[in-house]
Design a protein around this motif. Structure first.
Motif, PDB file in Angstrom:
ATOM      1  N   PRO A   1       7.895   1.469   3.414  1.00 22.58           N
ATOM      2  CA  PRO A   1       7.637   0.555   4.531  1.00 22.58           C
ATOM      3  C   PRO A   1       6.236   0.745   5.087  1.00 22.58           C
ATOM      4  O   PRO A   1       5.724   1.868   5.150  1.00 22.58           O
ATOM      5  CB  PRO A   1       8.699   0.956   5.567  1.00 22.58           C
ATOM      6  CG  PRO A   1       9.747   1.679   4.795  1.00 22.58           C
ATOM      7  CD  PRO A   1       9.025   2.373   3.683  1.00 22.58           C
ATOM      8  N   ALA A   2       5.606  -0.349   5.484  1.00 17.69           N
ATOM      9  CA  ALA A   2       4.231  -0.268   5.977  1.00 17.69           C
ATOM     10  C   ALA A   2       3.938  -1.397   6.950  1.00 17.69           C
ATOM     11  O   ALA A   2       4.358  -2.538   6.745  1.00 17.69           O
ATOM     12  CB  ALA A   2       3.242  -0.323   4.817  1.00 17.69           C
ATOM     13  N   ASP A   3       3.215  -1.058   8.003  1.00 12.81           N
ATOM     14  CA  ASP A   3       2.627  -2.066   8.899  1.00 12.81           C
ATOM     15  C   ASP A   3       1.153  -2.260   8.589  1.00 12.81           C
ATOM     16  O   ASP A   3       0.570  -3.284   8.938  1.00 12.81           O
ATOM     17  CB  ASP A   3       2.773  -1.607  10.361  1.00 12.81           C
ATOM     18  CG  ASP A   3       4.205  -1.312  10.745  1.00 12.81           C
ATOM     19  OD1 ASP A   3       5.058  -2.194  10.561  1.00 12.81           O
ATOM     20  OD2 ASP A   3       4.473  -0.186  11.209  1.00 12.81           O
ATOM     21  N   LEU A   4       0.556  -1.248   7.942  1.00 12.24           N
ATOM     22  CA  LEU A   4      -0.861  -1.266   7.612  1.00 12.24           C
ATOM     23  C   LEU A   4      -1.049  -0.526   6.298  1.00 12.24           C
ATOM     24  O   LEU A   4      -0.507   0.563   6.120  1.00 12.24           O
ATOM     25  CB  LEU A   4      -1.676  -0.584   8.721  1.00 12.24           C
ATOM     26  CG  LEU A   4      -3.172  -0.369   8.474  1.00 12.24           C
ATOM     27  CD1 LEU A   4      -3.914  -1.694   8.447  1.00 12.24           C
ATOM     28  CD2 LEU A   4      -3.762   0.555   9.556  1.00 12.24           C
ATOM     29  N   VAL A   5      -1.799  -1.112   5.388  1.00  7.76           N
ATOM     30  CA  VAL A   5      -2.115  -0.469   4.115  1.00  7.76           C
ATOM     31  C   VAL A   5      -3.631  -0.321   4.039  1.00  7.76           C
ATOM     32  O   VAL A   5      -4.368  -1.310   4.131  1.00  7.76           O
ATOM     33  CB  VAL A   5      -1.601  -1.288   2.915  1.00  7.76           C
ATOM     34  CG1 VAL A   5      -2.058  -0.649   1.597  1.00  7.76           C
ATOM     35  CG2 VAL A   5      -0.088  -1.402   2.952  1.00  7.76           C
ATOM     36  N   VAL A   6      -4.087   0.912   3.893  1.00  5.47           N
ATOM     37  CA  VAL A   6      -5.516   1.185   3.763  1.00  5.47           C
ATOM     38  C   VAL A   6      -5.788   1.582   2.318  1.00  5.47           C
ATOM     39  O   VAL A   6      -5.205   2.539   1.814  1.00  5.47           O
ATOM     40  CB  VAL A   6      -5.978   2.296   4.714  1.00  5.47           C
ATOM     41  CG1 VAL A   6      -7.488   2.482   4.612  1.00  5.47           C
ATOM     42  CG2 VAL A   6      -5.580   1.974   6.149  1.00  5.47           C
ATOM     43  N   VAL A   7      -6.662   0.847   1.671  1.00  9.35           N
ATOM     44  CA  VAL A   7      -6.963   1.080   0.262  1.00  9.35           C
ATOM     45  C   VAL A   7      -8.245   1.899   0.150  1.00  9.35           C
ATOM     46  O   VAL A   7      -9.298   1.491   0.644  1.00  9.35           O
ATOM     47  CB  VAL A   7      -7.116  -0.247  -0.507  1.00  9.35           C
ATOM     48  CG1 VAL A   7      -7.431   0.020  -1.972  1.00  9.35           C
ATOM     49  CG2 VAL A   7      -5.852  -1.093  -0.372  1.00  9.35           C
ATOM     50  N   GLY A   8      -8.129   3.058  -0.511  1.00  2.54           N
ATOM     51  CA  GLY A   8      -9.288   3.914  -0.735  1.00  2.54           C
ATOM     52  C   GLY A   8      -9.275   4.429  -2.158  1.00  2.54           C
ATOM     53  O   GLY A   8      -8.979   5.591  -2.396  1.00  2.54           O
TER      54      GLY A   8
END
Length: 411
Positions: free
Chosen positions: A233-240
């Motif tokens: 589950p996610a409200d925000l996904v940060v791609v690095g």
């Protein structure tokens, strides 16, 4: 020295290039072109102090607003360079304006690699490269927010630390067996894995992202689906997941490009009037005996001095050792040297690995090729001297905290 220097790319490397030119006595025209609307700023605070709230936004800027005019630098922000006409010695921008040069310095930096899975364009999928990116992330990292970080490199882990510190529920997804294993090797990478897990981060290794799943509204992020069928589950996904050097202009102009713009030890490209600095420069290193491209702050800070010296006709090759640092939770680290995968025989640890207070040394043929100090300070100069000396060092003395580092270079 008269003439005209044009610098393309108004980040730290570009700003320091124009500064070094003026400090070096260059009295010709200097133009600095940048696509972003802000004046030049440094990037480390974007994932460190500014993101965590410990530093103010203004601390990221390289110079005060009036510095450029005061030093007769024609700073043009919001200007995208579209072509380099090396025959005419012109830089062409998106307004069709041509700016002539006697020397051209490319400081175009790098850009985040994009996640190529379904749903990657949903609202709530974020990248961190620019100051506005950091502004948005800083506002989004709130208590109880479900944050998923895709990628276990330096940026990903620093964002994870900032999100955890803000009270978010953090999951980090790493494709490898450990985060940072490609940089530090298995001997030291586990240190960072343990650090994050101790701070409540759900760190998942060997995790392959299959899809970003939409929430009920169909437009925003609701989770991250893995190839094993798990949905996080996610409200925000940060791609690095890394960065790629911005070399399109150089390639189109016919410069030698191979994992960056290939330059000599004076930072000259295959065209003698064109130089490259910072993330895009794959520079011949006189000490390491190979070409090295480093996407870290220190190169952007220090290479411009060499570039300016080259333009001014001075013989000052760039021979600084690669350096980078990170701050995560209560851990501070500095790394100096060059120990690529397969480029060392062993790692020797001086100090307490379990307590995360140590200096680690990467050795090849008995010689130290890189060192990393973790929560141990004021040793970088000694480590650099040890690497530069090329001395074969006794393993037991290297590991012994009671043996001064400075004595290891003695015959």
């Amino acid at each position: 020295m008269s003439g005209r220097v044009v610098v393309v790319g108004a980040g730290l490397a570009g700003a320091k290039t124009v500064e070094a030119l003026r400090e070096g006595g260059y009295d010709g025209r200097v133009t600095l072109l940048g696509a972003e609307p802000d004046r030049p700023y440094e990037r480390p605070p974007l994932s460190k102090g500014y993101l965590t709230g410990s530093e103010e936004r203004d601390s990221a800027f390289v110079h005060e607003p009036g510095w450029y005019a005061a030093h007769d630098v024609d700073l043009r922000t919001g200007t995208t360079v579209t072509a380099l006409d090396l025959g005419a010695r012109d830089v062409v921008d998106d307004a069709g304006t041509r700016t002539g040069f006697d020397h051209l310095v490319l400081a175009t930096g790098s850009e985040p690699r994009r996640l190529g899975v379904p749903g990657a364009d949903l609202d709530g999928v974020a990248y961190l490269r620019t100051l506005p990116d950091s502004d948005r992330l800083r506002a989004a990292l709130t208590r109880d927010r479900r944050v998923v970080v895709v990628g276990g490199g330096w940026i990903g882990l620093e964002v994870a630390a900032a999100a955890s510190g803000a009270g978010a529920h953090v999951t980090v997804l790493v494709r490898d067996v450990l985060p940072l294993v490609g940089v530090l090797g298995p001997e030291l990478a586990d240190l960072f894995a343990g650090l994050h897990r101790e701070h409540g981060v759900d760190l998942r290794t060997r995790a392959e992202v299959a899809e970003i799943v939409a929430a009920g509204d169909g437009t925003s992020v609701g989770g991250v689906a893995l190839e094993d069928g798990t949905v996080v589950p996610a409200d925000l996904v940060v791609v690095g997941i890394g960065a790629a050097p911005r070399t399109a202009l150089a390639e189109a102009a016919g410069l030698h490009v191979e994992d960056g713009v290939v330059v000599d030890q004076h930072l000259r490209s295959s065209h003698p009037q064109v130089l490259a600095v910072g993330d895009i420069a794959r520079a011949a290193h006189p000490l390491l005996g190979t070409h090295v491209r480093v996407e870290h702050w220190a190169n952007a800070l220090n290479q411009p001095t060499t570039a300016a010296a080259t333009i001014l006709g001075r013989d000052e090759p760039y021979d600084r050792l690669p350096y980078f640092f990170t701050d995560q939770y209560d851990l501070g680290m500095e790394y100096v040297g060059h120990a690529p995968h397969g480029g060392y025989d062993e790692v020797v640890v001086r100090g307490d690995l379990a307590a995360r207070e140590l200096v680690a040394f990467w050795r090849r043929g008995g010689r130290v090729v890189a060192g990393m100090n973790v929560n141990v300070w004021d040793v970088v100069d000694d480590v650099q001297a040890l690497i530069r000396s090329g001395a074969v060092v006794d393993r037991d003395r290297l590991a012994d905290p009671d043996v001064p580092l400075g004595s290891l270079t003695a015959p």
